[in-house]
Design a protein around this motif. Structure first.
Motif, PDB file in Angstrom:
ATOM      1  N   ARG A  57       0.821  -1.221   0.000  1.00  0.00           N
ATOM      2  CA  ARG A  57       0.000   0.000   0.000  1.00  0.00           C
ATOM      3  C   ARG A  57       0.852   1.267   0.000  1.00  0.00           C
ATOM      4  N   GLU A  98     -10.676   1.595 -10.057  1.00  0.00           N
ATOM      5  CA  GLU A  98     -10.777   1.676  -8.601  1.00  0.00           C
ATOM      6  C   GLU A  98     -10.952   0.319  -7.934  1.00  0.00           C
ATOM      7  N   THR A  99     -11.449  -0.664  -8.669  1.00  0.00           N
ATOM      8  CA  THR A  99     -11.805  -1.942  -8.035  1.00  0.00           C
ATOM      9  C   THR A  99     -10.876  -3.089  -8.414  1.00  0.00           C
ATOM     10  N   SER A 148     -11.657  -6.215  -2.798  1.00  0.00           N
ATOM     11  CA  SER A 148     -12.853  -6.280  -1.965  1.00  0.00           C
ATOM     12  C   SER A 148     -13.313  -4.855  -1.662  1.00  0.00           C
ATOM     13  N   PRO A 149     -14.562  -4.672  -1.251  1.00  0.00           N
ATOM     14  CA  PRO A 149     -15.025  -3.320  -0.891  1.00  0.00           C
ATOM     15  C   PRO A 149     -14.144  -2.660   0.169  1.00  0.00           C
ATOM     16  N   ALA A 150     -13.678  -3.445   1.137  1.00  0.00           N
ATOM     17  CA  ALA A 150     -12.811  -2.881   2.183  1.00  0.00           C
ATOM     18  C   ALA A 150     -11.476  -2.432   1.597  1.00  0.00           C
ATOM     19  N   GLU A 151     -10.935  -3.220   0.665  1.00  0.00           N
ATOM     20  CA  GLU A 151      -9.675  -2.842   0.029  1.00  0.00           C
ATOM     21  C   GLU A 151      -9.843  -1.580  -0.809  1.00  0.00           C
ATOM     22  N   VAL A 152     -10.961  -1.486  -1.518  1.00  0.00           N
ATOM     23  CA  VAL A 152     -11.222  -0.282  -2.314  1.00  0.00           C
ATOM     24  C   VAL A 152     -11.201   0.949  -1.409  1.00  0.00           C
ATOM     25  N   THR A 153     -11.867   0.850  -0.268  1.00  0.00           N
ATOM     26  CA  THR A 153     -11.911   1.971   0.674  1.00  0.00           C
ATOM     27  C   THR A 153     -10.514   2.319   1.173  1.00  0.00           C
ATOM     28  N   ASP A 154      -9.730   1.299   1.513  1.00  0.00           N
ATOM     29  CA  ASP A 154      -8.373   1.526   2.027  1.00  0.00           C
ATOM     30  C   ASP A 154      -7.490   2.203   0.979  1.00  0.00           C
ATOM     31  N   GLN A 196      -8.381   3.954  -1.703  1.00  0.00           N
ATOM     32  CA  GLN A 196      -8.833   5.292  -2.070  1.00  0.00           C
ATOM     33  C   GLN A 196      -8.537   6.322  -0.979  1.00  0.00           C
ATOM     34  N   ALA A 197      -8.267   5.849   0.232  1.00  0.00           N
ATOM     35  CA  ALA A 197      -7.959   6.762   1.341  1.00  0.00           C
ATOM     36  C   ALA A 197      -6.474   7.102   1.423  1.00  0.00           C
TER      37      ALA A 197
END
Length: 245
Positions: free
Chosen positions: A81, A106-107, A134-140, A142-143
């Motif tokens: 990351r 993004e995904t 995963s949705p959680a990875e996408v959030t991580d 993008q942050a």
């Protein structure tokens, strides 16, 4: 088992070669990175002169040079990351646009692979989808905090310009260390910046300590420190929560 450890250690060594500094490095034929593309692209028209890309301008145009397009992108290394900067030619960017239209950026994490030896002008890079996030990875992802690409290139240009100034060309004796007062001033400025900025400085000049910088690069180093201070000071202001206490 022993063979697996050799392969694992080799993979770790290659990963460490690619780390350090802002740039993602795929230096040799077959080098691979799995990355997530982030943010907006930063295009530049450049000319390849003296083994490096320089910004295309009216002076170069008058000299008969023709520009080529280079595109910089923020990418996050999937395994760590860590946000890096990848710069590619227009052909790669065209492929990226096609991948973006089909998969979205993004995904997915994508494999980027180098095809060509070091300094081979015919080197190309392939781009393949590696893993859906995963949705959680996408959030991580993008942050994550991105590099300010225009500021990064402005700093590089300022440092390069200072290296060709009269003060830089009338350099002291080869091997002579940088002036003590200048080294102390740069150290004081760098201590106030994040470790990432210090690492970028040390990597750029190929030293482990500020006092190891040769005097011939003193003004270049000073200019780069000034650009880092401006870059990170602006980011700090932007990070202030206007609704905080």
């Amino acid at each position: 088992m022993a063979s697996n450890m050799w392969e694992q250690t080799a993979a770790m060594a290659k990963q460490h070669e690619q780390q350090g500094g802002a740039w993602l490095k795929l230096a040799n034929d077959g080098d691979i990175a799995v990355v997530v593309f982030l943010g907006e692209p930063h295009p530049r028209e450049v000319v390849f002169l003296d083994n490096k890309f320089v910004p295309f301008d009216e002076k170069l145009k008058a000299q008969g040079h023709k520009p080529s397009l280079r595109v910089a992108l923020n990418v996050a290394v999937y395994g760590t990351r860590e946000v890096k900067v990848m710069e590619q030619a227009s052909t790669f960017f065209t492929n990226l646009l096609q991948v973006r239209a089909k998969y979205g950026l993004e995904t997915w994490a994508f494999e980027v692979k180098r095809h060509g030896a070091a300094k081979d002008p015919k080197t190309t890079y392939s781009l393949l989808p590696e893993k859906q996030l995963s949705p959680a990875e996408v959030t991580d992802f993008q942050a994550l905090r991105l590099h300010d690409l225009p500021k990064l290139y402005a700093a590089e240009a300022a440092a390069a310009a200072s290296s060709t100034s009269p003060a830089a060309t009338s350099s002291p004796k080869a091997g002579e260390p940088v002036d003590v007062k200048l080294a102390q001033a740069m150290a004081t400025a760098l201590k106030a910046l994040p470790r990432e900025a210090v690492d970028r400085f040390l990597q750029k000049f190929g030293v482990q300590r500020i006092r190891d910088i040769p005097a011939s690069k003193g003004e270049l180093a000073r200019a780069f420190v000034d650009s880092l201070v401006a870059e990170y000071s602006a980011e700090s202001v932007a990070d202030v929560d206007p609704f905080g206490p």
